[in-house]
Design a protein around this motif. Structure first.
Motif, PDB file in Angstrom:
ATOM      1  N   ARG A  51      92.985  17.629  46.418  1.00 44.01           N
ATOM      2  CA  ARG A  51      93.753  16.380  46.362  1.00 44.01           C
ATOM      3  C   ARG A  51      94.750  16.192  47.510  1.00 44.01           C
ATOM      4  O   ARG A  51      95.046  15.080  47.886  1.00 44.01           O
ATOM      5  CB  ARG A  51      94.534  16.273  45.039  1.00 44.01           C
ATOM      6  N   GLY A  52      95.333  17.284  47.999  1.00 43.83           N
ATOM      7  CA  GLY A  52      96.299  17.153  49.084  1.00 43.83           C
ATOM      8  C   GLY A  52      97.732  17.476  48.714  1.00 43.83           C
ATOM      9  O   GLY A  52      98.658  17.048  49.405  1.00 43.83           O
ATOM     10  N   ASN A  53      97.936  18.220  47.641  1.00 45.46           N
ATOM     11  CA  ASN A  53      99.306  18.533  47.202  1.00 45.46           C
ATOM     12  C   ASN A  53      99.971  19.615  48.046  1.00 45.46           C
ATOM     13  O   ASN A  53     101.168  19.584  48.266  1.00 45.46           O
ATOM     14  CB  ASN A  53      99.313  18.954  45.726  1.00 45.46           C
ATOM     15  N   THR A  54      99.179  20.587  48.507  1.00 48.82           N
ATOM     16  CA  THR A  54      99.742  21.693  49.285  1.00 48.82           C
ATOM     17  C   THR A  54      99.278  21.598  50.738  1.00 48.82           C
ATOM     18  O   THR A  54      98.423  20.800  51.083  1.00 48.82           O
ATOM     19  CB  THR A  54      99.277  23.051  48.721  1.00 48.82           C
ATOM     20  N   HIS A  55      99.855  22.465  51.570  1.00 50.28           N
ATOM     21  CA  HIS A  55      99.473  22.493  52.979  1.00 50.28           C
ATOM     22  C   HIS A  55      97.997  22.815  53.135  1.00 50.28           C
ATOM     23  O   HIS A  55      97.280  22.178  53.913  1.00 50.28           O
ATOM     24  CB  HIS A  55     100.332  23.526  53.723  1.00 50.28           C
ATOM     25  N   THR A  56      97.529  23.796  52.400  1.00 46.43           N
ATOM     26  CA  THR A  56      96.122  24.192  52.467  1.00 46.43           C
ATOM     27  C   THR A  56      95.204  23.021  52.108  1.00 46.43           C
ATOM     28  O   THR A  56      94.178  22.801  52.762  1.00 46.43           O
ATOM     29  CB  THR A  56      95.856  25.359  51.484  1.00 46.43           C
ATOM     30  N   GLU A  57      95.578  22.285  51.092  1.00 52.06           N
ATOM     31  CA  GLU A  57      94.747  21.164  50.654  1.00 52.06           C
ATOM     32  C   GLU A  57      94.701  20.069  51.712  1.00 52.06           C
ATOM     33  O   GLU A  57      93.654  19.481  51.978  1.00 52.06           O
ATOM     34  CB  GLU A  57      95.279  20.599  49.332  1.00 52.06           C
ATOM     35  N   ARG A  58      95.832  19.795  52.334  1.00 53.71           N
ATOM     36  CA  ARG A  58      95.861  18.752  53.364  1.00 53.71           C
ATOM     37  C   ARG A  58      95.043  19.170  54.582  1.00 53.71           C
ATOM     38  O   ARG A  58      94.357  18.351  55.188  1.00 53.71           O
ATOM     39  CB  ARG A  58      97.313  18.431  53.747  1.00 53.71           C
ATOM     40  N   TRP A  59      95.080  20.472  54.900  1.00 54.71           N
ATOM     41  CA  TRP A  59      94.276  20.983  56.009  1.00 54.71           C
ATOM     42  C   TRP A  59      92.792  20.810  55.703  1.00 54.71           C
ATOM     43  O   TRP A  59      92.009  20.386  56.559  1.00 54.71           O
ATOM     44  CB  TRP A  59      94.638  22.455  56.243  1.00 54.71           C
ATOM     45  N   ALA A  60      92.413  21.097  54.457  1.00 54.52           N
ATOM     46  CA  ALA A  60      91.014  20.957  54.055  1.00 54.52           C
ATOM     47  C   ALA A  60      90.570  19.498  54.148  1.00 54.52           C
ATOM     48  O   ALA A  60      89.466  19.208  54.623  1.00 54.52           O
ATOM     49  CB  ALA A  60      90.814  21.486  52.635  1.00 54.52           C
ATOM     50  N   LEU A  61      91.429  18.595  53.711  1.00 57.59           N
ATOM     51  CA  LEU A  61      91.088  17.171  53.761  1.00 57.59           C
ATOM     52  C   LEU A  61      90.887  16.699  55.201  1.00 57.59           C
ATOM     53  O   LEU A  61      89.980  15.918  55.485  1.00 57.59           O
ATOM     54  CB  LEU A  61      92.191  16.341  53.082  1.00 57.59           C
TER      55      LEU A  61
END
Lengths: 195, 195
Positions: free
Chosen positions: B111-121
């Motif tokens: 979804r984009g809640n953490t740094h890792t998630e935003r990097w994946a997106l």
DNA sequence: GTCTATATTACGATAGAC
DNA sequence: GTCTATCGTAATATAGAC
């Protein structure tokens, strides 16, 4: 509707705020603190309007499911070839998805951790099966290609339609509702390739 | 690989357990307690292998992204009409989705809640754009129908392909990998309707 | 490598004043 | 209808024994 300006919340108006946050952060990733910040009232004030977080989820997915099942209720009265009725259902699905975008988005992301989520998944399955039956009927009438299994085709079509919630935004910058439903119907029934 | 039976965890083997639980309960809906129960070791033992929950997520989505980008690396060396290369990429995407099913599933739900998630997106967006460019090239060569906007078509094709993670299970009961990739390629390029 | 015990913070929900 | 204060629980993560 006697008050001109509404600056106090009802369960409905609070729901629209909550659903937006749920879709941004994920349902499990959203705390009551997040909701209270977004709504501009305290956590405890939220509990004055709704019983808790799960009630907001239940109201949201109910609204989405009602919109989808209404398509089947309309469809039931129609006549003609199954393939044409299926085309109409696919187009209406896109329209409902867009009309109830945040609610359907939330519905499609439900995982099944709580009772409410499992109930929503069940009703989604019912809907899917009803559309699958229509595709099956179209195949029996010879209007659907024979080299793709019907169950598989249903899933792929649902995948394409449902994915709209991942990118459609109702601002004027992107595609319009009509452009999207036209594109989906064209791709689903005739594919990408130029003839 | 000196031990015949492996009954202690490595980051890799722990990851495979964790990813399964993440996909069942959702990443945010999964606690370290859930992971410890599923792995059969205590919470603190998990911290011996990995730094925390987010590292497991990072490892999982990295694996998925590596698989997807490898398709583009292969593709880069190929020649021929863009439409044919696109068809090959779509088929390979289905194959990678299925080969790395739990990892790609997790990636697609971020979804984009953490740094890792935003990097994946971000990396996902890069991949999507690269495929979109290929579709654009195929359209420029006249092999793609002109009545569906290219950006829109890309999104809908991705929607269909990505939706496979929602239902594909590698047991023998459902469709095989080949049946799925054939079905996707047929629907994407020629559609449902019988000719 | 794995455990028990625990520190610390965040969560959902409630009590009671205004 | 909204607030502050708080309860009880569950979360991530660490300490230290074995």
């Amino acid at each position: 509707m006697t008050t001109a300006k509404r600056d106090t919340y009802t369960p409905e108006t609070l729901l629209s705020v909550a659903v937006q946050v749920f879709n941004e952060r994920g349902y499990d990733g959203t705390s009551m603190e997040h909701l209270s910040k977004a709504a501009g009232i305290s956590k405890s004030s939220i509990y004055h309007h709704v019983a808790g977080k799960e009630e907001l989820l239940r109201r949201a997915v109910s609204r989405a499911l009602d919109g989808l099942f209404a398509i089947l209720d309309e469809e039931h009265a129609r006549v003609g070839r199954a393939a044409d009725r299926l085309e109409h259902v696919v187009r209406r699905m896109v329209e409902v998805l867009i009309a109830e975008l945040p609610y359907v988005t939330l519905l499609l992301r439900v995982r099944g951790n709580t009772h409410t989520e499992r109930w929503a998944l069940e009703r989604r399955r019912d809907f899917d099966h009803r559309v699958a039956d229509l595709l099956k009927a179209a195949a029996a009438e010879g209007d659907i290609r024979g080299d793709v299994e019907v169950r598989l085709a249903t899933r792929l079509v649902f995948g394409m339609v449902n994915s709209i919630v991942e990118w459609y935004r109702p601002d004027g910058r992107g595609a319009s509702e009509r452009e999207v439903s036209d594109a989906v119907v064209r791709l689903v029934f005739s594919g990408l390739r130029a003839h």
